[in-house]
Write a protein that holds these residues in place. Structure first.
Motif, mmCIF file in Angstrom:
data_model
loop_
_atom_site.group_PDB
_atom_site.id
_atom_site.type_symbol
_atom_site.label_atom_id
_atom_site.label_comp_id
_atom_site.label_asym_id
_atom_site.label_seq_id
_atom_site.Cartn_x
_atom_site.Cartn_y
_atom_site.Cartn_z
ATOM 1 N N ALA A 67 -5.324 68.428 -1.658
ATOM 2 C CA ALA A 67 -5.007 67.595 -0.497
ATOM 3 C C ALA A 67 -5.202 66.121 -0.832
ATOM 4 O O ALA A 67 -5.984 65.762 -1.711
ATOM 5 C CB ALA A 67 -5.891 67.987 0.678
ATOM 6 N N ARG A 68 -4.494 65.279 -0.088
ATOM 7 C CA ARG A 68 -4.529 63.843 -0.321
ATOM 8 C C ARG A 68 -4.413 63.136 1.020
ATOM 9 O O ARG A 68 -3.705 63.583 1.908
ATOM 10 C CB ARG A 68 -3.374 63.490 -1.234
ATOM 11 N N ARG B 159 -7.575 56.694 -5.753
ATOM 12 C CA ARG B 159 -6.684 55.940 -6.634
ATOM 13 C C ARG B 159 -6.126 54.699 -5.931
ATOM 14 O O ARG B 159 -5.571 54.800 -4.848
ATOM 15 C CB ARG B 159 -5.538 56.856 -7.042
ATOM 16 N N GLN B 160 -6.263 53.564 -6.585
ATOM 17 C CA GLN B 160 -5.587 52.359 -6.107
ATOM 18 C C GLN B 160 -4.118 52.454 -6.492
ATOM 19 O O GLN B 160 -3.789 52.884 -7.596
ATOM 20 C CB GLN B 160 -6.201 51.101 -6.723
ATOM 21 N N PRO C 71 -11.750 52.544 -4.258
ATOM 22 C CA PRO C 71 -11.043 53.216 -5.355
ATOM 23 C C PRO C 71 -11.929 53.376 -6.583
ATOM 24 O O PRO C 71 -12.808 52.555 -6.830
ATOM 25 C CB PRO C 71 -9.862 52.287 -5.652
ATOM 26 N N ASN C 72 -11.690 54.473 -7.325
ATOM 27 C CA ASN C 72 -12.410 54.706 -8.572
ATOM 28 C C ASN C 72 -11.465 54.962 -9.745
ATOM 29 O O ASN C 72 -11.894 55.318 -10.829
ATOM 30 C CB ASN C 72 -13.423 55.857 -8.415
ATOM 31 N N SER C 73 -10.141 54.776 -9.509
ATOM 32 C CA SER C 73 -9.184 54.904 -10.603
ATOM 33 C C SER C 73 -7.940 54.065 -10.306
ATOM 34 O O SER C 73 -7.649 53.748 -9.150
ATOM 35 C CB SER C 73 -8.787 56.362 -10.841
ATOM 36 N N LEU C 74 -7.250 53.730 -11.373
ATOM 37 C CA LEU C 74 -5.992 53.003 -11.309
ATOM 38 C C LEU C 74 -5.060 53.701 -12.290
ATOM 39 O O LEU C 74 -5.333 53.736 -13.494
ATOM 40 C CB LEU C 74 -6.190 51.539 -11.706
ATOM 41 N N VAL C 75 -3.995 54.292 -11.774
ATOM 42 C CA VAL C 75 -3.117 55.126 -12.589
ATOM 43 C C VAL C 75 -1.680 54.629 -12.467
ATOM 44 O O VAL C 75 -1.151 54.563 -11.351
ATOM 45 C CB VAL C 75 -3.197 56.604 -12.127
ATOM 46 N N HIS D 268 -3.908 49.723 -0.589
ATOM 47 C CA HIS D 268 -3.358 51.071 -0.458
ATOM 48 C C HIS D 268 -4.066 51.977 -1.455
ATOM 49 O O HIS D 268 -3.925 51.793 -2.669
ATOM 50 C CB HIS D 268 -1.853 51.071 -0.720
ATOM 51 N N VAL D 269 -4.838 52.907 -0.933
ATOM 52 C CA VAL D 269 -5.537 53.857 -1.806
ATOM 53 C C VAL D 269 -5.187 55.279 -1.398
ATOM 54 O O VAL D 269 -4.895 55.560 -0.232
ATOM 55 C CB VAL D 269 -7.075 53.652 -1.807
ATOM 56 N N LEU D 270 -5.218 56.155 -2.381
ATOM 57 C CA LEU D 270 -4.933 57.574 -2.202
ATOM 58 C C LEU D 270 -6.224 58.336 -2.486
ATOM 59 O O LEU D 270 -6.731 58.278 -3.604
ATOM 60 C CB LEU D 270 -3.840 58.024 -3.166
ATOM 61 N N ALA D 271 -6.750 59.015 -1.483
ATOM 62 C CA ALA D 271 -7.994 59.776 -1.647
ATOM 63 C C ALA D 271 -7.658 61.256 -1.789
ATOM 64 O O ALA D 271 -7.033 61.849 -0.899
ATOM 65 C CB ALA D 271 -8.909 59.547 -0.450
#
Length: 155
Positions: free
Chosen positions: A2-3, A97-98, A15-19, A87-90
């Motif tokens: 899920a997101r 993720r940023q 955020p804890n990642s940048l992809v 804008h972040v995706l959890a």
């Protein structure tokens, strides 16, 4: 997995990642746009996903579109660059993720429309039909930018 998407939300997690990722506005020969209904949030979206090591951005968009929709494409341009730090995706695995996405423009060249483990519905839509579809703001922004014909400023 899920997101949840957060856009300029003061309650969003850090955020804890940048992809690096690519999304693609895929257009068929009659001008319809390809969308998928995602399994992780139930919303309509463009095909796309994260870039893999050893892969070009165009290659990422081509691969993700084929994997998620069954449609083979060629890249014909760029819609825009989207890097809003608000804008972040959890994800439910703890990744937050940023956004770092380049939205490409593609043309369908083959394949057969199908779903995948990331989509439970895929369909072609006339550009004026997308306004009524449930989708996150960042995807709607990409579609609006494409429909306007302007290349947005780097965001």
């Amino acid at each position: 997995m899920a997101r949840r998407d957060y856009e300029d939300d003061p309650n969003a997690p850090e955020p804890n990642s940048l992809v690096p990722a690519a999304s693609v506005v895929v257009v068929d020969k009659v001008g319809r746009v390809l969308l998928q209904r995602r399994t992780d949030n139930g919303m309509w979206a463009l095909p796309g996903g994260k870039m893999e090591l050893g892969e070009s951005l165009a290659g990422c968009g081509i691969r993700e579109t084929l994997e998620e929709t069954g449609i083979e494409i060629e890249i014909t341009g760029i819609v825009g660059t989207y890097t809003n730090p608000g804008h972040v995706l959890a994800y439910d695995d703890g990744e937050v993720r940023q956004e770092f996405s380049i939205c490409l423009l593609g043309r369908a060249v083959g394949g057969t429309l199908r779903t995948s483990d990331e989509s439970f519905e895929t369909a072609w839509f006339n550009p004026d039909e997308v306004d009524a579809l449930p989708m996150v703001a960042s995807i709607r922004k990409r579609l609006d930018d494409w429909r306007s014909g302007r290349i947005p400023v780097v965001r």
